[in-house]
Design a protein around this motif. Structure first.
Motif, PDB file in Angstrom:
ATOM      1  N   TYR A   1      39.256 -45.413  -2.166  1.00  0.00           N
ATOM      2  CA  TYR A   1      38.476 -45.773  -1.110  1.00  0.00           C
ATOM      3  C   TYR A   1      39.025 -45.701  -0.031  1.00  0.00           C
ATOM      4  O   TYR A   1      38.542 -44.863   0.994  1.00  0.00           O
ATOM      5  CB  TYR A   1      37.973 -47.094  -1.248  1.00  0.00           C
ATOM      6  N   LEU A   2      40.218 -46.204   0.278  1.00  0.00           N
ATOM      7  CA  LEU A   2      40.870 -46.003   1.633  1.00  0.00           C
ATOM      8  C   LEU A   2      41.588 -44.478   1.792  1.00  0.00           C
ATOM      9  O   LEU A   2      41.493 -43.941   2.893  1.00  0.00           O
ATOM     10  CB  LEU A   2      42.347 -46.832   1.653  1.00  0.00           C
ATOM     11  N   ASN A   3      41.788 -44.079   0.540  1.00  0.00           N
ATOM     12  CA  ASN A   3      42.459 -42.550   0.820  1.00  0.00           C
ATOM     13  C   ASN A   3      41.054 -41.718   1.439  1.00  0.00           C
ATOM     14  O   ASN A   3      41.037 -40.736   2.062  1.00  0.00           O
ATOM     15  CB  ASN A   3      42.887 -42.036  -0.624  1.00  0.00           C
ATOM     16  N   TRP A   4      39.892 -42.085   0.652  1.00  0.00           N
ATOM     17  CA  TRP A   4      38.782 -41.194   0.809  1.00  0.00           C
ATOM     18  C   TRP A   4      38.094 -41.537   2.386  1.00  0.00           C
ATOM     19  O   TRP A   4      37.894 -40.591   2.788  1.00  0.00           O
ATOM     20  CB  TRP A   4      37.558 -41.941  -0.007  1.00  0.00           C
ATOM     21  N   ALA A   5      38.443 -42.776   2.911  1.00  0.00           N
ATOM     22  CA  ALA A   5      37.967 -43.027   4.103  1.00  0.00           C
ATOM     23  C   ALA A   5      39.102 -42.382   5.048  1.00  0.00           C
ATOM     24  O   ALA A   5      38.606 -42.039   6.488  1.00  0.00           O
ATOM     25  CB  ALA A   5      38.004 -44.520   4.441  1.00  0.00           C
ATOM     26  N   ALA A   6      40.037 -41.889   4.374  1.00  0.00           N
ATOM     27  CA  ALA A   6      40.896 -41.195   5.553  1.00  0.00           C
ATOM     28  C   ALA A   6      41.039 -39.769   5.453  1.00  0.00           C
ATOM     29  O   ALA A   6      41.769 -39.225   5.995  1.00  0.00           O
ATOM     30  CB  ALA A   6      42.558 -41.913   5.099  1.00  0.00           C
ATOM     31  N   SER A   7      40.193 -39.401   4.680  1.00  0.00           N
ATOM     32  CA  SER A   7      39.790 -37.562   4.666  1.00  0.00           C
ATOM     33  C   SER A   7      39.132 -37.248   6.201  1.00  0.00           C
ATOM     34  O   SER A   7      38.402 -37.839   6.561  1.00  0.00           O
ATOM     35  CB  SER A   7      39.071 -37.380   3.610  1.00  0.00           C
ATOM     36  N   PRO A   8      39.659 -36.266   6.625  1.00  0.00           N
ATOM     37  CA  PRO A   8      39.319 -35.615   7.820  1.00  0.00           C
ATOM     38  C   PRO A   8      37.567 -35.572   7.918  1.00  0.00           C
ATOM     39  O   PRO A   8      37.080 -36.278   8.957  1.00  0.00           O
ATOM     40  CB  PRO A   8      39.665 -34.354   7.915  1.00  0.00           C
ATOM     41  N   PHE A   9      36.932 -35.515   6.834  1.00  0.00           N
ATOM     42  CA  PHE A   9      35.482 -35.306   7.051  1.00  0.00           C
ATOM     43  C   PHE A   9      34.952 -36.669   7.211  1.00  0.00           C
ATOM     44  O   PHE A   9      34.071 -36.958   7.968  1.00  0.00           O
ATOM     45  CB  PHE A   9      35.105 -34.641   5.602  1.00  0.00           C
ATOM     46  N   LEU A  10      35.442 -37.695   6.535  1.00  0.00           N
ATOM     47  CA  LEU A  10      34.830 -39.211   6.324  1.00  0.00           C
ATOM     48  C   LEU A  10      35.349 -39.725   8.079  1.00  0.00           C
ATOM     49  O   LEU A  10      34.441 -40.301   8.583  1.00  0.00           O
ATOM     50  CB  LEU A  10      35.518 -39.687   5.466  1.00  0.00           C
TER      51      LEU A  10
ATOM     52  N   LEU B   1      40.677 -59.521  10.079  1.00  0.00           N
ATOM     53  CA  LEU B   1      41.099 -58.561   9.280  1.00  0.00           C
ATOM     54  C   LEU B   1      42.565 -58.107   9.638  1.00  0.00           C
ATOM     55  O   LEU B   1      43.052 -57.170   8.646  1.00  0.00           O
ATOM     56  CB  LEU B   1      40.078 -57.489   9.637  1.00  0.00           C
ATOM     57  N   LEU B   2      42.833 -58.443  10.923  1.00  0.00           N
ATOM     58  CA  LEU B   2      44.199 -57.569  11.346  1.00  0.00           C
ATOM     59  C   LEU B   2      45.434 -58.621  10.991  1.00  0.00           C
ATOM     60  O   LEU B   2      46.342 -58.240  10.856  1.00  0.00           O
ATOM     61  CB  LEU B   2      44.151 -57.509  12.727  1.00  0.00           C
TER      62      LEU B   2
ATOM     63  N   LEU C   1      37.275 -50.770  12.768  1.00  0.00           N
ATOM     64  CA  LEU C   1      38.351 -50.899  11.726  1.00  0.00           C
ATOM     65  C   LEU C   1      38.560 -50.095  10.741  1.00  0.00           C
ATOM     66  O   LEU C   1      39.360 -49.284  10.375  1.00  0.00           O
ATOM     67  CB  LEU C   1      38.587 -52.416  11.748  1.00  0.00           C
ATOM     68  N   PHE C   2      37.497 -50.294   9.747  1.00  0.00           N
ATOM     69  CA  PHE C   2      37.470 -49.528   8.459  1.00  0.00           C
ATOM     70  C   PHE C   2      37.201 -48.034   8.671  1.00  0.00           C
ATOM     71  O   PHE C   2      37.780 -47.361   7.645  1.00  0.00           O
ATOM     72  CB  PHE C   2      36.281 -50.298   7.469  1.00  0.00           C
TER      73      PHE C   2
ATOM     74  N   GLY D   1      45.690 -44.940  10.365  1.00  0.00           N
ATOM     75  CA  GLY D   1      47.022 -45.572  10.188  1.00  0.00           C
ATOM     76  C   GLY D   1      47.300 -46.299  11.636  1.00  0.00           C
ATOM     77  O   GLY D   1      48.776 -46.697  11.710  1.00  0.00           O
ATOM     78  N   LEU D   2      46.580 -46.642  12.377  1.00  0.00           N
ATOM     79  CA  LEU D   2      46.746 -47.423  13.650  1.00  0.00           C
ATOM     80  C   LEU D   2      47.103 -48.815  13.368  1.00  0.00           C
ATOM     81  O   LEU D   2      47.785 -49.372  14.049  1.00  0.00           O
ATOM     82  CB  LEU D   2      45.692 -47.113  14.680  1.00  0.00           C
ATOM     83  N   ALA D   3      46.424 -49.301  12.189  1.00  0.00           N
ATOM     84  CA  ALA D   3      46.757 -50.664  11.836  1.00  0.00           C
ATOM     85  C   ALA D   3      46.509 -50.732  10.213  1.00  0.00           C
ATOM     86  O   ALA D   3      45.938 -49.577   9.846  1.00  0.00           O
ATOM     87  CB  ALA D   3      45.888 -51.616  12.234  1.00  0.00           C
ATOM     88  N   GLU D   4      47.436 -51.499   9.617  1.00  0.00           N
ATOM     89  CA  GLU D   4      47.577 -51.502   8.277  1.00  0.00           C
ATOM     90  C   GLU D   4      46.206 -51.955   7.768  1.00  0.00           C
ATOM     91  O   GLU D   4      45.802 -53.188   8.205  1.00  0.00           O
ATOM     92  CB  GLU D   4      48.807 -52.015   7.490  1.00  0.00           C
ATOM     93  N   ALA D   5      45.761 -51.371   6.563  1.00  0.00           N
ATOM     94  CA  ALA D   5      44.438 -52.059   5.996  1.00  0.00           C
ATOM     95  C   ALA D   5      44.852 -53.198   5.321  1.00  0.00           C
ATOM     96  O   ALA D   5      45.888 -53.407   4.674  1.00  0.00           O
ATOM     97  CB  ALA D   5      43.674 -50.976   5.083  1.00  0.00           C
TER      98      ALA D   5
END
Lengths: 137, 247, 117
Positions: free
Chosen positions: A67-76, A135-136, C31-32, C39-43
């Motif tokens: 899911y994280l990888n998918w969210a990091a795809s340029p399109f998403l 979250l952070l 955030l999400f 990668g500006l902050a770690e998930a």
């Protein structure tokens, strides 16, 4: 018009104009309005995106990573940047218009509309801060 | 500065035309002239057949509303100097049928207005001997803004919801209903709610907000409608949760 | 007697959902959707997320936030279709699509949150 117009000899043929399908392009304020209303579609997308995330967390570490990888795809990322623009537009227009519907009285006096808007922005800042901290950290 | 200005005026002559055309007139440019002065100059000096409504020339009769360069305006309060040296385009108010030239047909509004009972409704009139209905300045302030409406229909011309669905009650009528609802002397809010809680009443409004933007009297119909929605929603929940409550 | 209409209910849900969406969605999306992917902050790790979502209060929050945002979006999108495309004559179809969609997704939200260990 509710009723069929009664034509008389003085105005035998009224001219009726039709609203263009693209009426919302005719004025910048109309365009802003339709963009504001379109934010609804992006809010729905955010909910789906979030639910997919919850599902991935539930399914296991591999799914969550996927899911994280998918969210990091340029399109998403592009989709979500556009969505971010629209949800911020929603928030800003919402807070600005809130005083119109809500008239608050305090000690027999009307509270100025700007104060209500500021209170909304304040609540927004606090809510955002709390969520970011959770979250952070 | 040029001493003339060009006016592009929409003409519609139903006896000879099937649709409106544009006619261009050149009128003297004077910095103290409003669009209505230019139209009157045309009517008096150039073309006596041009038809348009006007009366007071001071922004209170509400009859000279037209589209000036696409914006609904009172032509008696719209200065040529704000547009010069470019030509000024004058059209009849949108969202209404055109009777002739710049004259629109407003019966639809005239039929809607009485449906919201824009007058003080009392269950029982106080006998004359008990004197007048008194009101504090604060109570007056609650509705004063909405009472400034001059029925010029600029808000209807600016409202896309009215343009798309002519059954919609429209900004001015709802603002005027609210003007009486907020009046301490009035007892008619329930009767008005029956009319306005319909889909074509307040719920059709999507808060475009242009009615408020174009209002020459700062009535804020958009605000009135949103406030109305809030109180209608509260009424709805009350009657839903407490159906035995008084009708 | 006035016809009973459920517009007041739909509008109230729309308004409440609008407030919730305005307050909570931008930061979560930032955030999400942007900060973590870039990668500006770690998930947060999966364990951390599971712990968070597993908490009853978070679950309640997520349920209310999602359903209200959906009902808000459904109502607004319905009017966007009416006005923007002038297709009010397809009234029933639009209502089914908008509110039906919101209800289906809300049920999915409930099921998902119910099954979080």
């Amino acid at each position: 018009m509710n009723e069929t117009p009664i034509y008389t000899e003085y105005h035998p043929r009224w001219y009726r104009r039709r609203v263009s399908t693209y009426w919302w392009l005719e004025r910048s304020s109309y365009l802003l309005f339709i963009l504001r209303e379109l934010s609804s579609a992006f809010i729905a997308w955010f909910v789906v995106f979030t639910l997919l995330g919850i599902r991935a967390v539930k399914l296991g570490p591999d799914s969550y990573q996927a899911y994280l990888n998918w969210a990091a795809s340029p399109f998403l990322i592009i989709v979500n940047l556009v969505t971010l623009f629209f949800v911020v537009l929603h928030a800003a227009t919402w807070f600005n218009l809130a005083p119109k519907a809500m008239v608050v009285h305090w000690r027999g006096r009307k509270v100025p509309g700007e104060w209500i808007a500021y209170a909304n922005y304040g609540a927004w800042a606090v809510a955002s801060l709390v969520i970011a901290l959770i979250l952070l950290i | 500065m040029a001493d003339t200005i060009s006016l592009q005026v929409i003409r519609y002559r139903p006896e000879s035309e099937t649709e409106p055309t544009t006619q261009e007139y050149t009128v003297p440019f004077r910095k103290e002239w409003v669009v209505l002065d230019a139209l009157n100059y045309i009517k008096d000096q150039i073309d006596g057949t041009l038809s348009f409504r006007w009366s007071c020339r001071m922004g209170i009769c509400g009859s000279c509303g037209m589209m000036v360069n696409g914006e609904p305006k009172l032509t008696c309060a719209t200065f040529l100097a704000d547009y010069a040296p470019n030509p000024v385009r004058v059209e009849p108010l949108t969202n209404f049928p055109i009777v002739r030239d710049l004259v629109i047909e407003m019966s639809d509004f005239m039929r809607k207005l009485p449906r919201v009972k824009p007058w003080i409704v009392r269950d029982q009139e106080k006998p004359l001997s008990e004197g007048e209905y008194r009101q504090t300045p604060e109570e007056l302030d609650e509705y004063k803004q909405y009472s400034m409406c001059i029925n010029c229909l600029l808000c209807y011309a600016a409202c896309p919801v009215y343009g798309l669905d002519p059954h919609f009650m429209g900004p001015a009528a709802i603002a005027l209903a609210q003007r009486y609802n907020l009046d301490t002397r009035d007892e008619g809010s329930k009767e008005r709610m029956e009319e306005l809680s319909q889909h074509e009443g307040i719920w059709g409004c999507t808060f475009v907000g242009e009615c408020t933007a174009v209002c020459p009297k700062h009535v804020d119909p958009a605000g009135a409608i949103q406030r109305y929605k809030l109180s209608a929603a509260m009424d709805w929940f009350k009657s839903f949760l407490m159906p035995w409550g008084k009708k | 007697m006035a016809k009973r209409t459920i517009e007041p209910l739909l509008w109230t849900l729309f308004s409440a959902g609008g407030v919730i969406a305005a307050l909570f969605i931008p930061i979560q999306l930032l955030l999400f959707g942007v900060v973590f992917p870039l990668g500006l902050a770690e998930a947060p790790s999966r364990e951390r997320m599971l712990g968070l979502i597993g908490h009853p209060l978070t679950r309640l929050y997520l349920f209310v936030m999602c359903t209200m945002a959906l009902l808000h979006a459904a109502h607004r999108f319905r009017f966007t279709l009416y006005d923007g495309l002038q297709i009010k004559h397809l009234n029933e179809l639009i209502n089914l699509f908008c509110y039906g969609g919101a209800i289906v997704l809300s049920i999915w939200t409930l099921v998902l949150l119910w099954h979080i260990p």
